[in-house]
Scaffold this motif. Structure first.
Motif, mmCIF file in Angstrom:
data_model
loop_
_atom_site.group_PDB
_atom_site.id
_atom_site.type_symbol
_atom_site.label_atom_id
_atom_site.label_comp_id
_atom_site.label_asym_id
_atom_site.label_seq_id
_atom_site.Cartn_x
_atom_site.Cartn_y
_atom_site.Cartn_z
ATOM 1 N N GLU A 16 0.880 -1.133 -0.046
ATOM 2 C CA GLU A 16 0.066 -0.006 -0.047
ATOM 3 C C GLU A 16 0.832 1.432 -0.017
ATOM 4 N N GLN A 17 1.957 1.079 0.702
ATOM 5 C CA GLN A 17 2.722 2.288 0.866
ATOM 6 C C GLN A 17 3.632 2.479 -0.503
ATOM 7 N N LYS A 20 1.621 4.276 -3.667
ATOM 8 C CA LYS A 20 1.181 5.597 -3.724
ATOM 9 C C LYS A 20 2.131 6.409 -4.567
ATOM 10 N N THR A 21 3.553 5.730 -4.874
ATOM 11 C CA THR A 21 4.606 6.409 -5.561
ATOM 12 C C THR A 21 4.885 5.649 -6.727
ATOM 13 N N ASN A 61 1.015 -0.267 -11.722
ATOM 14 C CA ASN A 61 0.938 0.910 -10.848
ATOM 15 C C ASN A 61 1.652 1.967 -11.152
ATOM 16 N N TYR A 65 0.285 5.863 -11.785
ATOM 17 C CA TYR A 65 1.326 6.898 -11.263
ATOM 18 C C TYR A 65 1.563 8.037 -12.250
ATOM 19 N N LYS A 68 -1.190 10.188 -13.747
ATOM 20 C CA LYS A 68 -1.667 10.905 -12.661
ATOM 21 C C LYS A 68 -0.568 12.234 -12.598
ATOM 22 N N GLU A 69 0.848 11.932 -12.355
ATOM 23 C CA GLU A 69 1.800 12.778 -12.138
ATOM 24 C C GLU A 69 2.028 13.865 -13.463
#
Length: 589
Positions: A16-17, A20-21, A61, A65, A68-69
């Motif tokens: 989960e951590q 996010k990146t 993932n 990311y 979105k970025e």
């Protein structure tokens, strides 16, 4: 069961951590190691299935990311020096791996991409400027990037050459050492060959036997051997063959140090050079002489408390390993295809101490400085030299036409060692490569100029002397040998450069001189002394490998057309190859 559930919870939180990146290859490998340790000790099907799907999970993932970025960084990505970054350039800016090699084709906006990356790190990732180490290979390149960052974004980012970086490290460690001028080595060689050797019987024998062996091979100047050594040596020194020692010996010592060899290695080479390990050969005699001069040069540096450029980088590397005070989060290196073993070792030492992420930018097609100790293998085998590394490519050229880059790319990629690229351009020019045959060089050269209007023109030579016949004509004037005026044609901006010095520059039109099949033509047919093979770590695996890359650099300087000047009865093998392979894509005059 309680242990398994506990581990599942730990892994779930870690995933989960990370989710996010951006997840780097290094982070993926660390996660895999944790999983691997757990599935060794249990047979939980769920854990095993997760382990097998980690690569797919990471990729999915990262795609989410990056999308979105890109949206959230839209303003930044669309305004880098007033220009929007293309898709491949944006990927370089947004991806965040431990080690990244960026292969940037000619005219692909490499500098723009680097500036975009720096701006993204500072403004989006909030990385302090003093945590970014930016390196390039020449003072001109470092000053250009530094001034651009100051002008457009008011960034006071120190952009360093490797030598300035090494000097900075040494001074931070309170070391007070002076840098040796390059002439120190030259003077040691000259003084020894002129005077010192007269005091040493062994060295007289070595140079005598090496010189006369080369003389027989060259079938060149005649020197009477029926005299004393002093008399013979006096006559030897005025020959062209002898004068080559003043170039070969310093080159050998420089390449030796750039490749991190030491005086002890010369003993190994001396043994290898002997026939059956017993009888001395021509290489043995020169190696013995070089060792003697190398010892003398080392003593000269030590006695004066001096470091030469190669020692400077090696000493800085030792200081970093033993007593590091550096703190960097990112290292960005331009022109990485021109790196050497000593430079690589310094970067590795800094990464090992700081954990910094590396972005290395360059183009293997434009690796043209082997004679300075550059090792192209460090670029070509980037993922061997650096763990958890990815390779990205910038393949849209904003300089050359599609027709020109097709020829240039295909030409250089005939060497299978070069990394494959699919360069594209939105510009189209029919037959942009023009082979200009001449009997009268000046007449043909003037015909080219008279056909052009309101353009900048690079006149490129493989050698500095290529421009001499042009400047001997009264129609041309030059005060510095570079900027040239032609009669009253103020609409033409002419500049002469060697192909090496033209790298990184561009012009509306390019004219390449002396495309002839001669020793000093293009490709150059000058051969290195065989003894240099002991210290030259990058060998030619393909005929005229580096000359082929140099030709690629020459023809990709143009925004429009390139003229190749040659003689019909004495054409360069490169001209013949172009006609043979690209006859319908080029123009012949």
């Amino acid at each position: 069961m309680l242990y398994i559930n506990s581990m599942k919870e730990i892994l779930k939180k870690r995933i989960e951590q990370l989710g996010k990146t951006y997840i780097s290859l290094k982070e993926l490998e660390e996660l895999k190691e944790i999983y691997h340790e757990q599935i060794k000790n249990c047979k939980d099907i769920h854990l095993r299935k997760q382990y097998k799907n980690l690569d797919k999970w990471r990729e999915a993932n990262n795609q989410r990311y990056l999308q979105k970025e890109e949206q959230e960084s839209k303003e930044l990505l669309e305004h880098v020096k007033g220009y929007p970054l293309d898709k491949e350039q944006r990927e370089v800016v947004l991806r965040d791996e431990q080690n990244t090699l960026v292969i940037a084709g000619a005219g692909s906006g490499k500098s723009l991409t680097m500036i975009g990356k720096i701006r993204y790190l500072v403004e989006r990732k909030k990385i302090p400027l003093d945590q970014i180490l930016c390196i390039s290979f020449t003072n001109d390149a470092t000053n250009s990037l530094k001034n651009t960052l100051k002008k457009y974004y008011n960034y006071n980012l120190p952009v360093l050459t490797f030598h300035k970086l090494a000097l900075q490290i040494i001074r931070k460690n309170n070391e007070k050492l002076q840098i040796a001028d390059e002439k120190v080595l030259e003077n040691v060689v000259k003084n020894y060959l002129k005077y010192g050797i007269l005091e040493e019987k062994d060295a007289q024998k070595w140079i005598y036997r090496h010189f006369f062996h080369r003389l027989r091979q060259a079938k060149a100047e005649n020197v009477n051997r029926m005299q004393s050594f002093a008399q013979i040596y006096q006559k030897m020194q005025v020959t062209y063959l002898f004068k080559q020692y003043y170039k070969i010996i310093p080159t050998f010592i420089h390449l030796m140090k750039a490749s991190q060899f030491h005086i002890e290695d010369i003993d190994v080479w001396i043994h290898k050079s002997k026939r059956f390990g017993i009888w001395k050969t021509v290489d043995t005699y020169l190696l013995l002489l070089i060792k003697r001069i190398c010892i003398l040069y080392t003593q000269t540096l030590e006695n004066s408390n001096l470091l030469d450029f190669d020692d400077l980088i090696e000493y800085a590397t030792t200081l970093v390993k033993n007593n590091n005070t550096l703190h960097y989060e990112y290292i960005i290196i331009d022109e990485y295809q021109d790196t050497s073993e000593t430079r690589y070792q310094l970067i590795q030492a800094i990464i090992q101490k700081t954990g910094a992420k590396l972005i290395a930018v360059g183009d293997d097609f434009q690796s043209i400085y082997r004679f300075t100790g550059c090792n192209l293998n460090i670029f070509l085998k980037f993922q061997t030299y650096f763990k958890n590394a990815i390779v990205l490519k910038i393949q849209t050229t904003y300089r050359n036409s599609q027709e020109l880059i097709d020829i240039a790319g295909s030409f250089v990629m005939r060497n299978p060692r070069q990394m494959s690229k699919n360069m594209v351009s939105h510009k189209h020019i029919e037959k942009p490569v023009i082979i200009k045959y001449y009997q009268d060089l000046l007449l043909a050269f003037k015909q080219i100029l008279d056909s052009l209007q309101n353009v900048s023109i690079f006149i490129l030579g493989r050698n500095r002397k290529d421009i001499v016949p042009i400047l001997q004509d009264n129609a041309f004037k030059s005060e510095d040998g570079r900027n040239i005026t032609y009669q009253n044609r103020s609409d033409l901006t002419l500049a002469f450069l060697t192909v090496h010095t033209s790298k990184g520059l561009e012009s509306d039109v390019v004219i390449v001189l002396n495309m002839t099949d001669t020793t000093m033509g293009f490709p150059s047919q000058l051969e290195d002394d065989p003894v240099l093979r002991y210290v030259n770590q990058t060998k030619d695996y393909f005929s005229f490998e580096e000359e082929r890359r140099l030709f690629y650099v020459a023809i990709t300087r143009t925004k429009n057309k390139v003229y190749l000047m040659t003689q019909k009865k004495n054409s360069s093998i490169f001209v013949k190859e172009l006609i043979q392979r690209y006859k319908n894509q080029i123009k012949i005059e």
